[in-house]
Design a protein around this motif. Structure first.
Motif, mmCIF file in Angstrom:
data_model
loop_
_atom_site.group_PDB
_atom_site.id
_atom_site.type_symbol
_atom_site.label_atom_id
_atom_site.label_comp_id
_atom_site.label_asym_id
_atom_site.label_seq_id
_atom_site.Cartn_x
_atom_site.Cartn_y
_atom_site.Cartn_z
ATOM 1 N N GLU A 1 -25.106 -89.764 78.397
ATOM 2 C CA GLU A 1 -24.591 -91.095 78.058
ATOM 3 C C GLU A 1 -25.676 -92.000 77.462
ATOM 4 O OE1 GLU A 1 -25.637 -90.939 82.435
ATOM 5 O OE2 GLU A 1 -24.394 -89.746 81.082
ATOM 6 N N TYR A 2 -26.934 -91.771 77.839
ATOM 7 C CA TYR A 2 -28.011 -92.632 77.329
ATOM 8 C C TYR A 2 -28.184 -92.485 75.818
ATOM 9 C CZ TYR A 2 -29.098 -93.254 82.241
ATOM 10 O OH TYR A 2 -29.005 -93.556 83.573
ATOM 11 N N ASN A 3 -27.831 -91.320 75.284
ATOM 12 C CA ASN A 3 -27.920 -91.110 73.834
ATOM 13 C C ASN A 3 -26.863 -91.900 73.066
ATOM 14 O OD1 ASN A 3 -30.017 -89.223 74.172
ATOM 15 N ND2 ASN A 3 -28.559 -87.554 74.491
ATOM 16 N N LEU A 4 -25.818 -92.340 73.780
ATOM 17 C CA LEU A 4 -24.687 -93.006 73.114
ATOM 18 C C LEU A 4 -24.717 -94.524 73.245
ATOM 19 C CD1 LEU A 4 -21.719 -90.690 74.198
ATOM 20 C CD2 LEU A 4 -23.211 -90.462 72.208
ATOM 21 N N LEU A 5 -25.667 -95.075 73.964
ATOM 22 C CA LEU A 5 -25.614 -96.505 74.293
ATOM 23 C C LEU A 5 -25.613 -97.395 73.061
ATOM 24 C CD1 LEU A 5 -27.880 -96.710 77.480
ATOM 25 C CD2 LEU A 5 -25.405 -96.338 77.288
ATOM 26 N N ASN A 6 -26.440 -97.078 72.074
ATOM 27 C CA ASN A 6 -26.455 -97.901 70.854
ATOM 28 C C ASN A 6 -25.141 -97.789 70.092
ATOM 29 O OD1 ASN A 6 -29.043 -98.960 71.204
ATOM 30 N ND2 ASN A 6 -30.015 -97.220 70.190
ATOM 31 N N ASP A 7 -24.552 -96.572 70.093
ATOM 32 C CA ASP A 7 -23.251 -96.385 69.428
ATOM 33 C C ASP A 7 -22.159 -97.180 70.141
ATOM 34 O OD1 ASP A 7 -24.568 -94.706 67.755
ATOM 35 O OD2 ASP A 7 -23.516 -92.879 68.333
ATOM 36 N N ILE A 8 -22.228 -97.228 71.463
ATOM 37 C CA ILE A 8 -21.256 -98.011 72.234
ATOM 38 C C ILE A 8 -21.372 -99.489 71.883
ATOM 39 C CG2 ILE A 8 -20.607 -98.788 74.548
ATOM 40 C CD1 ILE A 8 -21.531 -96.014 75.566
ATOM 41 N N LEU A 9 -22.588 -99.998 71.876
ATOM 42 C CA LEU A 9 -22.811 -101.411 71.571
ATOM 43 C C LEU A 9 -22.313 -101.754 70.168
ATOM 44 C CD1 LEU A 9 -26.374 -101.850 73.118
ATOM 45 C CD2 LEU A 9 -24.257 -102.836 73.978
ATOM 46 N N ARG A 10 -22.482 -100.832 69.248
ATOM 47 C CA ARG A 10 -22.061 -101.069 67.866
ATOM 48 C C ARG A 10 -20.541 -101.092 67.729
ATOM 49 N NH1 ARG A 10 -25.087 -97.557 65.917
ATOM 50 N NH2 ARG A 10 -23.612 -95.833 65.610
ATOM 51 N N ASN A 11 -19.836 -100.467 68.663
ATOM 52 C CA ASN A 11 -18.371 -100.376 68.587
ATOM 53 C C ASN A 11 -17.656 -101.199 69.657
ATOM 54 O OD1 ASN A 11 -17.526 -98.222 66.451
ATOM 55 N ND2 ASN A 11 -19.289 -97.306 67.494
ATOM 56 N N LEU A 12 -18.337 -102.170 70.251
ATOM 57 C CA LEU A 12 -17.737 -102.947 71.340
ATOM 58 C C LEU A 12 -16.480 -103.684 70.919
ATOM 59 C CD1 LEU A 12 -20.734 -104.524 73.312
ATOM 60 C CD2 LEU A 12 -19.232 -102.644 74.006
ATOM 61 N N ASN A 13 -16.380 -104.048 69.637
ATOM 62 C CA ASN A 13 -15.194 -104.787 69.198
ATOM 63 C C ASN A 13 -13.923 -103.946 69.294
ATOM 64 O OD1 ASN A 13 -16.421 -103.260 67.047
ATOM 65 N ND2 ASN A 13 -14.993 -104.216 65.631
ATOM 66 N N HIS A 14 -14.069 -102.619 69.384
ATOM 67 C CA HIS A 14 -12.899 -101.737 69.515
ATOM 68 C C HIS A 14 -12.521 -101.483 70.975
ATOM 69 C CE1 HIS A 14 -13.105 -100.850 65.281
ATOM 70 N NE2 HIS A 14 -14.303 -100.320 65.370
ATOM 71 N N ILE A 15 -13.360 -101.921 71.909
ATOM 72 C CA ILE A 15 -13.214 -101.521 73.320
ATOM 73 C C ILE A 15 -12.758 -102.694 74.178
ATOM 74 C CG2 ILE A 15 -14.435 -100.594 75.337
ATOM 75 C CD1 ILE A 15 -16.442 -99.339 73.328
ATOM 76 N N ASN A 16 -11.734 -102.485 74.995
ATOM 77 C CA ASN A 16 -11.324 -103.457 76.010
ATOM 78 C C ASN A 16 -12.013 -103.188 77.342
ATOM 79 O OD1 ASN A 16 -9.653 -104.952 74.394
ATOM 80 N ND2 ASN A 16 -7.802 -104.626 75.622
ATOM 81 N N VAL A 17 -12.079 -101.904 77.704
ATOM 82 C CA VAL A 17 -12.658 -101.499 78.988
ATOM 83 C C VAL A 17 -13.582 -100.310 78.747
ATOM 84 C CG1 VAL A 17 -12.201 -100.659 81.325
ATOM 85 C CG2 VAL A 17 -10.576 -102.222 80.231
ATOM 86 N N LEU A 18 -14.780 -100.392 79.327
ATOM 87 C CA LEU A 18 -15.718 -99.279 79.305
ATOM 88 C C LEU A 18 -15.952 -98.823 80.736
ATOM 89 C CD1 LEU A 18 -17.896 -97.419 78.010
ATOM 90 C CD2 LEU A 18 -19.508 -99.325 78.308
#
Length: 265
Positions: free
Chosen positions: A160-177
């Motif tokens: 999951e640590y490899n994906l953190l920047n990708d998650i932050l970049r796509n936060l506008n698509h996410i309601n719940v993480l």
């Protein structure tokens, strides 16, 4: 007497209202608010292994007629689950057990859940690159309609640590993480930085320690977090005063080890 585990205040949840549990009463079950669940209609699930109870409960709660779940995990496939259930079937006649019966049923549960209509499972792992066996988050989100309100659930055993920047970049698509962080003692700085960045637009709504991850000095090395978008709530949200784990909502990740009491400081 229960073990007491001290966690930093940055991990402390906010009170976002009534919570609901999706998934069974062990590892693989997670909490989120009823309000957020009511405002989401799609689930992206990374890492399911042989436990898709969360996905089953999501389908039952949403009752969507169209595709509403995409799961990614390269460790299983229809054929792998089929072989797993067949092996359990033959072993049952050698040494019968209720657990083997559950394993036999896994294949039927798999084909019923991931029917290709409401839910699909893709045998790929999610990484930073796209290849025959991998896919990245940017491509996943590009495949989904822009108007979907998404829950992103991640349990990928330390990757999951490899994906953190990708998650932050796509936060506008996410309601719940919903994300299970592993190897926390080794990755404290990465985790703290991620929480600080996501806290601008998301609340932590739930924190639960995986009880089998405690070290000899009672440090937690695996913690499950639920983050919920602040824009969902049109009221003032304050820090939770609940006791953790939450009675009749949280359950030990392993029943062989008693759950621990959490104190935020």
């Amino acid at each position: 007497m229960k073990k007491i585990v001290y966690l930093p205040n940055i991990f402390k949840p906010y009170d976002v209202g009534d919570l609901i549990r999706l998934g069974d009463k062990k590892d693989g079950g997670y909490l989120l608010s009823k309000e957020s669940l009511s405002k989401t209609n799609f689930l992206i699930s990374l890492g399911i292994a042989y436990n898709w109870d969360f996905e089953i409960d999501f389908l039952e709660n949403k009752k969507n007629k169209n595709l509403s779940i995409i799961s990614y995990d390269n460790s299983i496939s229809r054929e792998i689950v089929k072989k797993f259930s067949l092996k359990s079937f033959f072993l049952f006649f050698i040494k019968p057990s209720f657990k083997k019966l559950q394993h036999i049923y896994k294949f039927f549960s798999y084909i019923k859940t991931f029917d290709g209509k409401k839910a699909i499972h893709i045998s790929k792992n999610v990484t930073l690159a796209n290849s025959g066996k991998t896919i990245n988050l940017d491509k996943i989100f590009n495949l989904i309609k822009k108007d979907e309100n998404i829950i992103l659930k991640i349990d990928i055993e330390g990757d999951e640590y490899n994906l953190l920047n990708d998650i932050l970049r796509n936060l506008n698509h996410i309601n719940v993480l919903i994300i299970e962080f592993h190897l926390i003692q080794k990755n404290k700085e990465k985790l703290y930085n991620f929480i600080e960045k996501i806290s601008d637009s998301f609340y932590i709504s739930h924190t639960h320690i995986n009880n089998v991850s405690l070290s000899k000095n009672n440090s937690a090395d695996i913690i499950e977090f639920t983050f919920e978008k602040k824009l969902i709530f049109n009221r003032r949200i304050v820090l939770s005063t609940k006791n953790y784990p939450i009675k009749n909502m949280d359950y030990p990740s392993s029943r062989k080890v008693e759950d621990c009491t959490v104190v935020f400081q």
